[in-house]
Design a protein around this motif. Structure first.
Motif, short mmCIF file in Angstrom:
data_model
loop_
_atom_site.label_atom_id
_atom_site.label_comp_id
_atom_site.label_asym_id
_atom_site.label_seq_id
_atom_site.Cartn_x
_atom_site.Cartn_y
_atom_site.Cartn_z
N PRO A 297 0.89 -1.22 -0.06
CA PRO A 297 0.13 0.03 -0.05
C PRO A 297 0.87 1.31 0.03
O PRO A 297 2.06 1.23 0.24
N TYR A 298 0.40 2.29 -0.15
CA TYR A 298 1.01 3.60 -0.48
C TYR A 298 1.75 3.76 1.16
O TYR A 298 2.86 4.47 0.67
N GLY A 299 1.39 3.64 2.00
CA GLY A 299 2.38 3.74 3.22
C GLY A 299 3.43 3.05 3.32
O GLY A 299 4.39 3.47 4.24
N GLN A 300 3.61 1.97 2.49
CA GLN A 300 4.94 1.34 2.39
C GLN A 300 5.64 0.86 1.23
O GLN A 300 6.65 0.46 1.25
N ILE A 301 4.97 1.29 0.23
CA ILE A 301 5.45 1.17 -1.27
C ILE A 301 6.78 2.09 -1.30
O ILE A 301 7.78 1.45 -1.97
N ALA A 302 7.07 3.08 -0.88
CA ALA A 302 8.23 3.97 -1.21
C ALA A 302 9.59 3.16 -0.66
O ALA A 302 10.73 3.17 -1.23
N ALA A 303 9.33 2.84 0.77
CA ALA A 303 10.61 1.91 1.46
C ALA A 303 10.82 0.89 0.68
O ALA A 303 11.82 0.59 0.36
N LEU A 304 9.91 -0.12 -0.15
CA LEU A 304 10.21 -1.17 -0.66
C LEU A 304 10.78 -0.95 -1.79
O LEU A 304 11.79 -1.67 -2.35
N LEU A 305 10.30 0.32 -2.79
CA LEU A 305 11.07 0.67 -3.93
C LEU A 305 12.46 0.99 -3.83
O LEU A 305 13.46 0.83 -4.51
N GLU A 329 -1.67 11.15 -0.43
CA GLU A 329 -0.79 9.86 -0.14
C GLU A 329 0.03 9.75 -1.09
O GLU A 329 1.28 9.23 -0.90
N VAL A 330 -0.43 9.86 -2.44
CA VAL A 330 0.56 9.89 -3.59
C VAL A 330 1.77 10.68 -3.51
O VAL A 330 2.81 10.38 -3.78
N ARG A 331 1.29 11.88 -3.07
CA ARG A 331 2.20 13.01 -3.15
C ARG A 331 3.36 12.66 -2.09
O ARG A 331 4.33 13.04 -2.28
N ASN A 332 2.89 12.00 -0.77
CA ASN A 332 3.93 11.79 0.19
C ASN A 332 4.84 10.72 -0.32
O ASN A 332 6.16 10.60 0.03
N VAL A 333 4.52 9.69 -1.14
CA VAL A 333 5.07 8.47 -1.88
C VAL A 333 6.35 9.25 -2.87
O VAL A 333 7.42 8.99 -2.57
N ILE A 334 5.67 10.01 -3.37
CA ILE A 334 6.73 10.59 -4.43
C ILE A 334 7.84 11.63 -3.65
O ILE A 334 8.80 11.60 -4.01
#
Length: 339
Positions: A297-305, A329-334
């Motif tokens: 999910p968005y809350g975890q995907i950045a760390a995984l990538l 949420e997408v803005r935070n991921v980016i």
């Protein structure tokens, strides 16, 4: 790491400006526009015209049906109009499309692409410096550009040239002569980049006295994400369908072979030739999908990538959600990926 958005290949030209403005507002560094059912130079123009900060890259322009001079003039205008935000991504396409869809002669693609990029650089230099144009190769010859037809300097560097490549020879060429490499979704899993793309890029860079640091590397892999774990799993099933379609093409099988799944491509290809498309997705095993497709999910995907691509890519693509319900949420991921 810079973050680029993609765009649905069927997005109408009239809707590109609004889409590009949304991408820019979400904090993306750039937008990749594809060439499939629309001319990606027209798409790039609409996206650049509607934005002020966003970089726009063709991903990728089918090169061989177009003269390098035609492409150079369009790219020069896009770079000037956008004040230096245009990036020219090129690709060779497969023989069947070049011959039957574009009615263009087919020659060995790697030597031809090398000359194509060299010719573009010679033309750009002529535009910028006003020196006589002289490029002669086996596939392209440019020896005439009167001042009347020369657009002249634009106050910005020539557009960077990126190369979309899958095979080892074309990938090595990206390392040798291009400013950047754009990976294909089938070859963008971390292991595929590490074992196939990066070594080839390094070989090409060494031929030209360069290093890997001289080449930007865009990982354009498929990923599965969403606001919840359930939404991410739904996205994962959609990637299963797309992977089944893509890996039915023999050119993409090397990425399967490093996982010991080369026979899977042959089975997919056989079914596709019989038109049994609905039978393809169930053949993609969960284990392979989990290995190749980051899912969270968005809350975890950045760390995984970041964990998967930190040492492999300078740029990464991240999907834009269909609705704006979760834009924050997408803005935070980016922001996390960029930092």
């Amino acid at each position: 790491m810079q973050v680029y958005a993609g765009m649905d290949q069927r997005t109408p030209l009239a809707e590109v400006a609004a889409y590009a403005r949304r991408v820019e507002a979400l904090g993306y560094d750039g937008l990749c526009v594809a060439e499939a059912v629309h001319d990606c130079l027209l798409l790039a123009h609409e996206a650049l015209r509607a934005t002020t900060r966003l970089k726009v890259a063709t991903s990728v322009l089918v090169a061989f049906p177009r003269s390098p001079m035609v492409v150079a003039l369009a790219a020069w205008d896009l770079q000037a109009a956008s004040r230096g935000r245009f990036e020219l991504g090129l690709g060779s396409q497969v023989r069947g499309n070049i011959v039957a869809r574009y009615s263009t002669d087919w020659t060995s693609p790697v030597p031809r692409m090398r000359e194509y990029i060299q010719a573009l650089r010679a033309i750009f230099a002529c535009f910028e410096q006003g020196t006589p144009l002289h490029f002669e190769g086996e596939h392209y010859r440019f020896t005439r550009l009167q001042p009347f037809f020369n657009p002249g300097p634009i106050g910005h560097p020539a557009p960077p040239i990126h190369l979309g490549a899958v095979g080892p020879a074309m990938t090595a060429l990206a390392g040798e002569v291009a400013d950047g490499h754009m990976s294909h979704p089938t070859h963008s899993a971390a292991r595929g980049l590490r074992e196939l793309a990066v070594p080839a890029l390094e070989r090409g860079a060494m031929r030209a006295g360069r290093s890997l640091d001289d080449v930007t590397r865009m990982a354009a892999g498929l990923l599965a994400t969403g606001p919840t774990a359930e939404a991410a799993q739904q996205a994962r099933e959609q990637t299963r369908e797309l992977f089944a379609f893509l890996y039915s093409t023999p050119a993409y099988w090397p990425a399967l072979e490093i996982y010991g799944s080369g026979e899977l491509g042959e089975r997919l290809h056989a079914l596709s030739r019989e038109g049994r498309w609905s039978e393809l997705p169930p053949l993609i095993p969960d284990e392979l999908l989990d290995t190749m497709v980051p899912c969270a999910p968005y809350g975890q995907i950045a760390a995984l990538l970041v964990d998967r691509y930190r040492d492999l890519a300078t740029h990464i693509t991240f999907p834009v959600p269909e609705t704006s319900d979760h834009d924050e949420e997408v803005r935070n991921v980016i922001a996390s990926l960029r930092s």
